[in-house]
Enzyme design. Structure first.
Site, PDB file in Angstrom:
ATOM      1  N   ILE A   1     -13.536   1.222  -1.850  1.00 20.57           N
ATOM      2  CA  ILE A   1     -14.964   1.585  -1.763  1.00 20.57           C
ATOM      3  C   ILE A   1     -15.117   2.625  -0.637  1.00 20.57           C
ATOM      4  CG2 ILE A   1     -17.315   0.768  -1.377  1.00 20.57           C
ATOM      5  CD1 ILE A   1     -16.459  -2.006  -2.269  1.00 20.57           C
TER       6      ILE A   1
ATOM      7  N   LYS B   1     -13.087  -5.187   9.837  1.00 26.12           N
ATOM      8  CA  LYS B   1     -13.758  -4.171   9.011  1.00 26.12           C
ATOM      9  C   LYS B   1     -15.201  -3.979   9.460  1.00 26.12           C
ATOM     10  CE  LYS B   1     -10.771  -5.321   5.157  1.00 26.12           C
ATOM     11  NZ  LYS B   1     -10.576  -6.232   4.038  1.00 26.12           N
TER      12      LYS B   1
ATOM     13  N   LYS C   1      11.144  -1.026   8.109  1.00 25.42           N
ATOM     14  CA  LYS C   1      11.687  -1.879   9.172  1.00 25.42           C
ATOM     15  C   LYS C   1      13.072  -2.419   8.825  1.00 25.42           C
ATOM     16  CE  LYS C   1      10.055  -5.651  12.047  1.00 25.42           C
ATOM     17  NZ  LYS C   1       9.011  -6.663  12.167  1.00 25.42           N
TER      18      LYS C   1
ATOM     19  N   VAL D   1       0.828  -1.215   0.000  1.00 27.30           N
ATOM     20  CA  VAL D   1       0.000   0.000   0.000  1.00 27.30           C
ATOM     21  C   VAL D   1       0.862   1.264   0.000  1.00 27.30           C
ATOM     22  CG1 VAL D   1      -1.911   1.208   1.122  1.00 27.30           C
ATOM     23  CG2 VAL D   1      -1.803  -1.273   1.247  1.00 27.30           C
TER      24      VAL D   1
HETATM   25  N1  LIG Z   1      -2.486  -4.875   0.935  1.00 25.10           N
HETATM   26  C1  LIG Z   1      -3.723  -4.415   0.804  1.00 25.10           C
HETATM   27  O1  LIG Z   1      -4.362  -4.580  -0.228  1.00 25.10           O
HETATM   28  C2  LIG Z   1      -4.373  -3.676   1.949  1.00 25.10           C
HETATM   29  C3  LIG Z   1      -5.687  -3.207   1.793  1.00 25.10           C
HETATM   30  C4  LIG Z   1      -6.271  -2.467   2.823  1.00 25.10           C
HETATM   31  C5  LIG Z   1      -5.566  -2.239   3.990  1.00 25.10           C
HETATM   32  N2  LIG Z   1      -4.292  -2.736   4.126  1.00 25.10           N
HETATM   33  C6  LIG Z   1      -3.564  -2.452   5.360  1.00 25.10           C
HETATM   34  O2  LIG Z   1      -2.484  -1.592   5.047  1.00 25.10           O
HETATM   35  C7  LIG Z   1      -1.375  -1.833   5.910  1.00 25.10           C
HETATM   36  C8  LIG Z   1      -0.144  -2.166   5.072  1.00 25.10           C
HETATM   37  O3  LIG Z   1      -0.388  -3.308   4.331  1.00 25.10           O
HETATM   38  P1  LIG Z   1       0.622  -3.790   3.158  1.00 25.10           P
HETATM   39  O4  LIG Z   1      -0.129  -4.840   2.413  1.00 25.10           O
HETATM   40  O5  LIG Z   1       1.159  -2.611   2.444  1.00 25.10           O
HETATM   41  O6  LIG Z   1       1.773  -4.474   4.030  1.00 25.10           O
HETATM   42  P2  LIG Z   1       3.208  -4.989   3.504  1.00 25.10           P
HETATM   43  O7  LIG Z   1       3.236  -5.056   2.026  1.00 25.10           O
HETATM   44  O8  LIG Z   1       3.523  -6.197   4.288  1.00 25.10           O
HETATM   45  O9  LIG Z   1       4.199  -3.792   3.928  1.00 25.10           O
HETATM   46  C9  LIG Z   1       4.401  -3.488   5.270  1.00 25.10           C
HETATM   47  C10 LIG Z   1       5.407  -2.351   5.367  1.00 25.10           C
HETATM   48  O10 LIG Z   1       5.485  -1.985   6.755  1.00 25.10           O
HETATM   49  C11 LIG Z   1       6.857  -1.837   7.077  1.00 25.10           C
HETATM   50  N3  LIG Z   1       7.001  -2.025   8.533  1.00 25.10           N
HETATM   51  C12 LIG Z   1       6.681  -3.114   9.280  1.00 25.10           C
HETATM   52  N4  LIG Z   1       6.935  -2.875  10.593  1.00 25.10           N
HETATM   53  C13 LIG Z   1       7.431  -1.616  10.647  1.00 25.10           C
HETATM   54  C14 LIG Z   1       7.876  -0.789  11.698  1.00 25.10           C
HETATM   55  N5  LIG Z   1       7.865  -1.206  12.965  1.00 25.10           N
HETATM   56  N6  LIG Z   1       8.328   0.470  11.402  1.00 25.10           N
HETATM   57  C15 LIG Z   1       8.329   0.928  10.107  1.00 25.10           C
HETATM   58  N7  LIG Z   1       7.910   0.177   9.066  1.00 25.10           N
HETATM   59  C16 LIG Z   1       7.466  -1.065   9.332  1.00 25.10           C
HETATM   60  C17 LIG Z   1       7.567  -2.878   6.264  1.00 25.10           C
HETATM   61  O11 LIG Z   1       8.933  -2.524   6.192  1.00 25.10           O
HETATM   62  P3  LIG Z   1       9.993  -3.318   5.288  1.00 25.10           P
HETATM   63  O12 LIG Z   1       9.700  -2.869   3.889  1.00 25.10           O
HETATM   64  O13 LIG Z   1      11.301  -2.849   5.780  1.00 25.10           O
HETATM   65  O14 LIG Z   1       9.722  -4.779   5.506  1.00 25.10           O
HETATM   66  C18 LIG Z   1       6.825  -2.747   4.930  1.00 25.10           C
HETATM   67  O15 LIG Z   1       7.364  -1.698   4.165  1.00 25.10           O
HETATM   68  C19 LIG Z   1      -1.821  -2.991   6.829  1.00 25.10           C
HETATM   69  O16 LIG Z   1      -2.370  -2.435   7.994  1.00 25.10           O
HETATM   70  C20 LIG Z   1      -2.927  -3.653   6.020  1.00 25.10           C
HETATM   71  O17 LIG Z   1      -3.865  -4.329   6.846  1.00 25.10           O
HETATM   72  C21 LIG Z   1      -3.694  -3.451   3.131  1.00 25.10           C
END
Ligand SMILES: NC(=O)c1ccc[n+]([C@@H]2O[C@H](COP(=O)([O-])OP(=O)(O)OC[C@H]3O[C@@H](n4cnc5c(N)ncnc54)[C@H](OP(=O)(O)O)[C@@H]3O)[C@@H](O)[C@H]2O)c1
Length: 393
Positions: free
Chosen positions: A128, A197, A39, A15
């Site tokens: 949405i 949600k 991280k 995201v």
């Molecule tokens: N993916 C979706 O379609 C979607 C949809 C709606 C909501 N969300 C929500 O959006 C959020 C992010 O999701 P994502 O899918 O983008 O996750 P992701 O691809 O797993 O990316 C997570 C990011 O968070 C970073 N991170 C983890 N712990 C950290 C910390 N303590 N300090 C700083 N950075 C940290 C990671 O760093 P590194 O890069 O160094 O590993 C990575 O860049 C979550 O809450 C998820 O539930 C996601």
């Protein structure tokens, strides 16, 4: 608020990168990502190294950063970051449904005390715009029910198993390859993500606060060939449907179970990773919202919409909560279910009404009405036995 926002971004995964792309494809948009906290300092990044930090205080204590956008995958750490930011009187945009489902009351209080905004459209059904619709459009119509498909991963898997004939494991593997399902997909397939949600949406639809551990979530992990066959015989599709329902003048129930969905239902044709939301209101009748519930760009676009709303000082007013409807969350209500169980491990459930029963040499099912509280009390044993609960939408 000033027009040219300076953003401190937490997380540069799916995201976070999606937001970066969407922001940079909107040349007229007056906001700039100035620093990104991640991280792992050793990962290869698509932006120059000077953008990144592993020290959260480089962002949180920077007085030139106006807005914190929190997009990390660790909800407890996210809670620490968001609390700190609100106390520093920085506006926050987040997509973290798990953090919000657990900690929304505390965060609501903090944003009021510090006179800042906390916006989270992307947390519920991705692109949405359900939260803002509930806050701004449905504030004067009495909602009776909000239900839908809130989780793209399980919907993709169910579409592939029921309509394309793949096995559960094959569907899960493809969902993981396509980036919909995480390597540990428990949050999705056990119905937790949909529940988070539903809890957030319930706050804006009915003004109620429900605790995560109080809300029933039954996922699709025990779905079997016989359930799929039953659905096909009856021309149903199976969808994981969180339901938030006004039960009477004072009570609202929230629960997540897979449901049999008929052809005439708008959710029937919501396939693959798409989400759909059905709203039933007293005056407008039935309405339906459809769109992409996940993915970097759709979710990044919802995050950008919240950032944009900050430019005109937008803040959720929690209208339903403040209207004095005095609605409370309850599990004391009946729902109609199909309960399929292996004969060798049958758990006797106290149905209040039974419509149909079937048994062969290996499994049986009962269709009837049962209290949600009973399902919560027996959930662990039901899942452990390999049985499943499927509702009727
Ligand atoms: N993916 C979706 O379609 C979607 C949809 C709606 C909501 N969300 C929500 O959006 C959020 C992010 O999701 P994502 O899918 O983008 O996750 P992701 O691809 O797993 O990316 C997570 C990011 O968070 C970073 N991170 C983890 N712990 C950290 C910390 N303590 N300090 C700083 N950075 C940290 C990671 O760093 P590194 O890069 O160094 O590993 C990575 O860049 C979550 O809450 C998820 O539930 C996601």
């Amino acid at each position: 608020m000033k027009n040219n926002l300076r953003i401190g971004l937490f997380g540069f995964g799916c995201v976070g990168q999606g937001l970066y792309d969407v922001l940079h494809q909107n040349p007229g948009f007056k906001a700039e990502i100035v620093k990104i906290a991640i991280k792992d300092p050793n990962k290869t990044r698509t932006l120059p190294a000077e953008y990144f930090t592993v020290n959260k205080f480089d962002i949180l204590d920077d007085i030139n950063i106006d807005v914190i956008v929190e997009l990390i995958d660790d909800y407890e750490e996210a809670f620490q970051i968001v609390q700190y930011a609100l106390k520093q009187k920085k506006h926050v945009v987040t997509a973290n449904k798990r953090m919000l489902a657990y900690y929304l009351p505390q965060l609501q209080k903090l944003q009021q005390e510090n006179n800042v905004s906390l916006l989270y459209e992307a947390s519920s059904c991705g692109s949405i715009p359900i939260i803002r619709q509930l806050e701004e459009y449905y504030d004067n119509d009495r909602l009776k029910e909000v239900r839908g498909i809130f989780n793209g991963t399980t919907n993709y898997m169910l579409t592939q198993t029921i309509e394309a004939g793949l096995s559960y494991q094959e569907a899960l593997q493809i969902a993981q390859q396509k980036g919909f399902a995480e390597s540990d997909p428990a949050n999705d397939v056990e119905g937790f993500d949909a529940k988070f949600k539903a809890i957030i949406i319930a706050q804006h639809a009915f003004g109620i606060t429900a605790k995560v551990q109080e809300v029933l979530n039954i996922g699709i992990t025990t779905l079997s060939e016989s359930d799929i066959r039953y659905a096909q015989e009856k021309n149903y599709r199976i969808k994981l449907v969180p339901t938030i329902q006004l039960i009477n003048d004072t009570e609202v129930s929230i629960y997540v179970v897979p449901k049999f969905v008929e052809k005439s239902n708008p959710l029937y044709n919501v396939a693959d990773e798409f989400n759909g939301i059905v709203l039933e209101t007293q005056f407008s009748g039935l309405q339906f919202l459809f769109g992409k519930g996940a993915g970097g760009h759709p979710t990044g676009s919802a995050v950008l919409s919240d950032i944009s709303a900050l430019q005109y000082d937008y803040r959720y007013e929690y209208k339903k909560q403040n209207q004095g409807n005095n609605l409370n969350f309850t599990n004391h209500c009946s729902i109609k279910i199909y309960y399929r169980f292996p004969l060798s491990k049958e758990i006797k459930l106290p149905f209040s009404k039974i419509e149909e029963q079937y048994r062969n040499t290996t499994y049986g099912f009962i269709i009837g009405e049962i209290n949600i509280e009973t399902l919560i009390n027996n959930k662990a044993e039901i899942i452990e036995s390999g049985a499943i609960i499927i509702g009727f939408d």
